[in-house]
Scaffold this motif. Sequence first.
Motif, PDB file in Angstrom:
ATOM      1  N   ARG A 242      38.009  38.504  56.029  1.00 19.63           N
ATOM      2  CA  ARG A 242      37.774  39.577  57.016  1.00 19.63           C
ATOM      3  C   ARG A 242      37.793  40.946  56.344  1.00 19.63           C
ATOM      4  O   ARG A 242      36.951  41.789  56.606  1.00 19.63           O
ATOM      5  CB  ARG A 242      38.844  39.536  58.112  1.00 19.63           C
ATOM      6  CG  ARG A 242      38.764  38.329  59.010  1.00 19.63           C
ATOM      7  CD  ARG A 242      39.411  38.579  60.364  1.00 19.63           C
ATOM      8  NE  ARG A 242      40.783  39.013  60.308  1.00 19.63           N
ATOM      9  CZ  ARG A 242      41.842  38.223  60.483  1.00 19.63           C
ATOM     10  NH1 ARG A 242      41.662  36.926  60.686  1.00 19.63           N
ATOM     11  NH2 ARG A 242      43.065  38.702  60.471  1.00 19.63           N
TER      12      ARG A 242
ATOM     13  N   PHE B  89      33.250  43.034  62.288  1.00 24.73           N
ATOM     14  CA  PHE B  89      34.526  43.225  61.593  1.00 24.73           C
ATOM     15  C   PHE B  89      35.664  42.963  62.573  1.00 24.73           C
ATOM     16  O   PHE B  89      35.453  42.821  63.771  1.00 24.73           O
ATOM     17  CB  PHE B  89      34.620  44.632  60.996  1.00 24.73           C
ATOM     18  CG  PHE B  89      34.359  45.751  61.968  1.00 24.73           C
ATOM     19  CD1 PHE B  89      35.323  46.165  62.880  1.00 24.73           C
ATOM     20  CD2 PHE B  89      33.127  46.393  61.980  1.00 24.73           C
ATOM     21  CE1 PHE B  89      35.076  47.189  63.778  1.00 24.73           C
ATOM     22  CE2 PHE B  89      32.869  47.431  62.872  1.00 24.73           C
ATOM     23  CZ  PHE B  89      33.852  47.831  63.774  1.00 24.73           C
TER      24      PHE B  89
ATOM     25  N   LYS C 120      34.740  43.702  55.871  1.00 24.81           N
ATOM     26  CA  LYS C 120      34.878  45.101  56.303  1.00 24.81           C
ATOM     27  C   LYS C 120      34.584  46.055  55.139  1.00 24.81           C
ATOM     28  O   LYS C 120      33.895  47.069  55.293  1.00 24.81           O
ATOM     29  CB  LYS C 120      36.285  45.334  56.857  1.00 24.81           C
ATOM     30  CG  LYS C 120      36.442  46.703  57.492  1.00 24.81           C
ATOM     31  CD  LYS C 120      37.808  46.836  58.150  1.00 24.81           C
ATOM     32  CE  LYS C 120      38.057  48.279  58.542  1.00 24.81           C
ATOM     33  NZ  LYS C 120      39.338  48.799  58.152  1.00 24.81           N
TER      34      LYS C 120
END
Length: 207
Positions: A77, A66, A81
């Motif tokens: 991204r 992450f 996460k």
Amino acid sequence: MIEFDTRPDRDAEVALVGRSNVGKSTLMRELTGHSFDTGGKPGVTREPNHYDWAPEDFVITDLPGFGFMSGVDEDLREEIKTEIVHYLEAYADNVLVAVLVVDGKSVIDIIDRHSGPDEIPYDVEMFHFLRELDIPTVVAVNKMDKVDNEDERLNELCDRLGLYPPWKQWQEVIAPISAKKGQLEPLHEAVREHLHEQNRDDLFKFF
């Protein structure tokens, strides 16, 4: 679409989590003897890598990195996460130990750069999130062969994580390692301690 529902049907799990490019896949290879994609650029692992041993009801999982990844846009991204968080929430009861891998050389700078009134650094946030889920957590401080003053660096890390230094009183939590050089003994000891507390000495052979 990121594929996150690839987990083998295994009850017990050890999960590796951490930022991109901290050496999780290298550590996974050292632990399993099995090669996974590793790369010099962040974000090579976009989906979980699972490794299970046929006779055992047990799996080791390397979750995607992450945080910042070069060439990966912010939406993706954030999606990665979020998927990591959902995965850990879903399997919290199965995860015997989580290994949060950080880069010993850069972790303090990264944490300090992202600390502020409105920002919690990912590494610190993940450490506390795992503990909130009641998952025994070991911080594998990787690349320690590149660090000059080991004790000072590890004490600083404890301080950032909210653990009272000196680090040596936290050896079941803080494990300085060098995955590339195969120097993993502190991690083995810390993981075994948590496995023993859960009456899973049968899994020592993997660590």
